[in-house]
Design a protein around this motif. Sequence first.
Motif, short mmCIF file in Angstrom:
data_model
loop_
_atom_site.label_atom_id
_atom_site.label_comp_id
_atom_site.label_asym_id
_atom_site.label_seq_id
_atom_site.Cartn_x
_atom_site.Cartn_y
_atom_site.Cartn_z
N LYS A 91 -69.88 27.92 -7.41
CA LYS A 91 -68.44 28.15 -7.42
C LYS A 91 -68.07 29.22 -8.45
O LYS A 91 -67.17 30.04 -8.21
CB LYS A 91 -67.70 26.85 -7.74
N HIS A 92 -68.77 29.22 -9.57
CA HIS A 92 -68.53 30.25 -10.59
C HIS A 92 -68.82 31.64 -10.02
O HIS A 92 -68.03 32.58 -10.24
CB HIS A 92 -69.40 29.99 -11.82
N GLU A 93 -69.93 31.76 -9.31
CA GLU A 93 -70.28 33.05 -8.71
C GLU A 93 -69.28 33.44 -7.62
O GLU A 93 -68.92 34.61 -7.47
CB GLU A 93 -71.70 33.00 -8.12
N LEU A 94 -68.82 32.43 -6.87
CA LEU A 94 -67.80 32.71 -5.85
C LEU A 94 -66.54 33.28 -6.48
O LEU A 94 -65.96 34.25 -5.99
CB LEU A 94 -67.46 31.42 -5.09
N ARG A 95 -66.10 32.68 -7.58
CA ARG A 95 -64.90 33.18 -8.26
C ARG A 95 -65.10 34.61 -8.72
O ARG A 95 -64.18 35.44 -8.63
CB ARG A 95 -64.57 32.27 -9.46
N HIS A 96 -66.30 34.89 -9.24
CA HIS A 96 -66.58 36.25 -9.70
C HIS A 96 -66.42 37.26 -8.57
O HIS A 96 -65.76 38.30 -8.75
CB HIS A 96 -68.01 36.31 -10.26
N HIS A 97 -67.00 36.96 -7.43
CA HIS A 97 -66.92 37.90 -6.31
C HIS A 97 -65.51 37.96 -5.72
O HIS A 97 -65.05 39.04 -5.31
CB HIS A 97 -67.95 37.53 -5.24
N ARG A 98 -64.81 36.84 -5.70
CA ARG A 98 -63.45 36.85 -5.19
C ARG A 98 -62.53 37.66 -6.11
O ARG A 98 -61.67 38.42 -5.63
CB ARG A 98 -62.93 35.42 -5.03
N ALA B 134 -61.85 24.38 -1.77
CA ALA B 134 -60.47 24.80 -2.04
C ALA B 134 -60.19 24.95 -3.52
O ALA B 134 -59.27 25.67 -3.92
CB ALA B 134 -59.50 23.79 -1.42
N ASP B 135 -60.99 24.28 -4.37
CA ASP B 135 -60.75 24.35 -5.81
C ASP B 135 -61.34 25.59 -6.46
O ASP B 135 -61.22 25.77 -7.68
CB ASP B 135 -61.31 23.09 -6.50
N VAL B 136 -61.98 26.45 -5.67
CA VAL B 136 -62.57 27.67 -6.24
C VAL B 136 -61.49 28.60 -6.76
O VAL B 136 -61.60 29.17 -7.85
CB VAL B 136 -63.44 28.39 -5.20
N ASP B 137 -60.42 28.78 -5.99
CA ASP B 137 -59.30 29.61 -6.43
C ASP B 137 -58.38 28.80 -7.33
O ASP B 137 -58.09 27.64 -7.04
CB ASP B 137 -58.51 30.15 -5.23
N PRO C 137 -60.09 38.38 -0.30
CA PRO C 137 -61.30 37.57 -0.10
C PRO C 137 -61.23 36.76 1.19
O PRO C 137 -60.14 36.49 1.71
CB PRO C 137 -61.29 36.64 -1.33
N PRO C 138 -62.37 36.36 1.71
CA PRO C 138 -62.39 35.53 2.92
C PRO C 138 -61.72 34.18 2.67
O PRO C 138 -61.60 33.73 1.52
CB PRO C 138 -63.89 35.35 3.20
N HIS C 139 -61.30 33.54 3.75
CA HIS C 139 -60.75 32.19 3.64
C HIS C 139 -61.82 31.23 3.13
O HIS C 139 -63.01 31.39 3.41
CB HIS C 139 -60.25 31.70 5.00
N LEU C 140 -61.40 30.23 2.40
CA LEU C 140 -62.31 29.23 1.89
C LEU C 140 -62.24 27.97 2.74
O LEU C 140 -61.14 27.53 3.11
CB LEU C 140 -61.95 28.86 0.45
N PRO C 141 -63.37 27.35 3.04
CA PRO C 141 -63.33 26.05 3.73
C PRO C 141 -62.77 25.00 2.78
O PRO C 141 -62.84 25.13 1.55
CB PRO C 141 -64.80 25.79 4.08
N HIS D 27 -70.66 37.17 -1.55
CA HIS D 27 -69.72 36.05 -1.39
C HIS D 27 -70.22 35.11 -0.29
O HIS D 27 -70.19 33.88 -0.46
CB HIS D 27 -68.34 36.60 -1.05
N ASP D 28 -70.68 35.66 0.81
CA ASP D 28 -71.16 34.83 1.91
C ASP D 28 -72.37 34.01 1.49
O ASP D 28 -72.47 32.82 1.82
CB ASP D 28 -71.53 35.72 3.10
N LEU D 29 -73.27 34.62 0.71
CA LEU D 29 -74.45 33.91 0.24
C LEU D 29 -74.07 32.77 -0.70
O LEU D 29 -74.56 31.63 -0.56
CB LEU D 29 -75.39 34.89 -0.48
N GLU D 30 -73.19 33.04 -1.65
CA GLU D 30 -72.77 32.01 -2.59
C GLU D 30 -71.94 30.92 -1.90
O GLU D 30 -71.99 29.74 -2.28
CB GLU D 30 -71.96 32.62 -3.73
N LEU D 31 -71.19 31.32 -0.88
CA LEU D 31 -70.40 30.33 -0.13
C LEU D 31 -71.32 29.32 0.54
O LEU D 31 -71.08 28.10 0.50
CB LEU D 31 -69.55 31.05 0.92
N ARG D 32 -72.38 29.80 1.13
CA ARG D 32 -73.34 28.90 1.78
C ARG D 32 -74.00 27.98 0.76
O ARG D 32 -74.19 26.79 1.00
CB ARG D 32 -74.40 29.71 2.53
N SER D 33 -74.36 28.56 -0.39
CA SER D 33 -74.99 27.76 -1.44
C SER D 33 -74.05 26.69 -1.95
O SER D 33 -74.44 25.53 -2.16
CB SER D 33 -75.44 28.67 -2.59
#
Length: 229
Positions: free
Chosen positions: A189-196, A214-217, A206-210, A141-147
């Motif tokens: 964002k797709h990968e982020l949703r998968h991990h969340r 915000a549209d990931v969830d 899941p961790p807070h989103l910057p 999640h952290d890796l995809e968040l940075r990407s």
Amino acid sequence: MTQHRSDHGYEMDAEVDDLEWEDHVMATVAGEVRRRRKELGWSAQDLADRCEEAGYPIPRNVIANMESGRRAVLPLVEVMVLAKALRMSPIGLIYPVGYVKEVRQLPYEEPRPAWDALQWFTGNSPAEGATDYMLDHFLAHDLELRSALAAVESEDYERWKVKTAANRIQREAAERALARYADQATNAKHELRHHRDAIREGGGTPPHLPSPLADVDPPDSDTTEENDL
């Protein structure tokens, strides 16, 4: 066996197995506490004062006994407080990369590079038989968040370039870059949703989103998370 004490514990002339593993770990931590304290130009009392300021007093004599090897135990809470007081991370006391070449990761194991042991300790390298999937999802999640953040920021920049292009050539180049970064942001964002989703399915939060993500969830998500301001 002859042992020579250095800032990082024992430098042994015989095999490392002659020294108990617990003693080896303690000597490594104590050596790094001593090295860092001297680097800061502090006395043992100075360090004790800063531990007290951190909210968990560790007396000067306890620090002195630890550094000299006269103390038999080193609680984890003290490692955490000492790291805070010394302005470093706790993992840096246990595995002082750059200052200690090798450490013994576990009893009966051969010494290995301190960096490899640190990666194992923090979950950044595969552990044999490990099933801590929640940690795996958080690391991914952290890796995809940075990407995703990098792609969104680049997307915004290229969108601005499209609007401010001085001519058709510049505008078309910016439009191509915009489309490329938009695709990257969508995939991340797709990968982020998968991990969340996987984190939630495992019973975690899941961790807070910057705010840029915000549209990931989904809007109707039943999570209690709050986006960063």
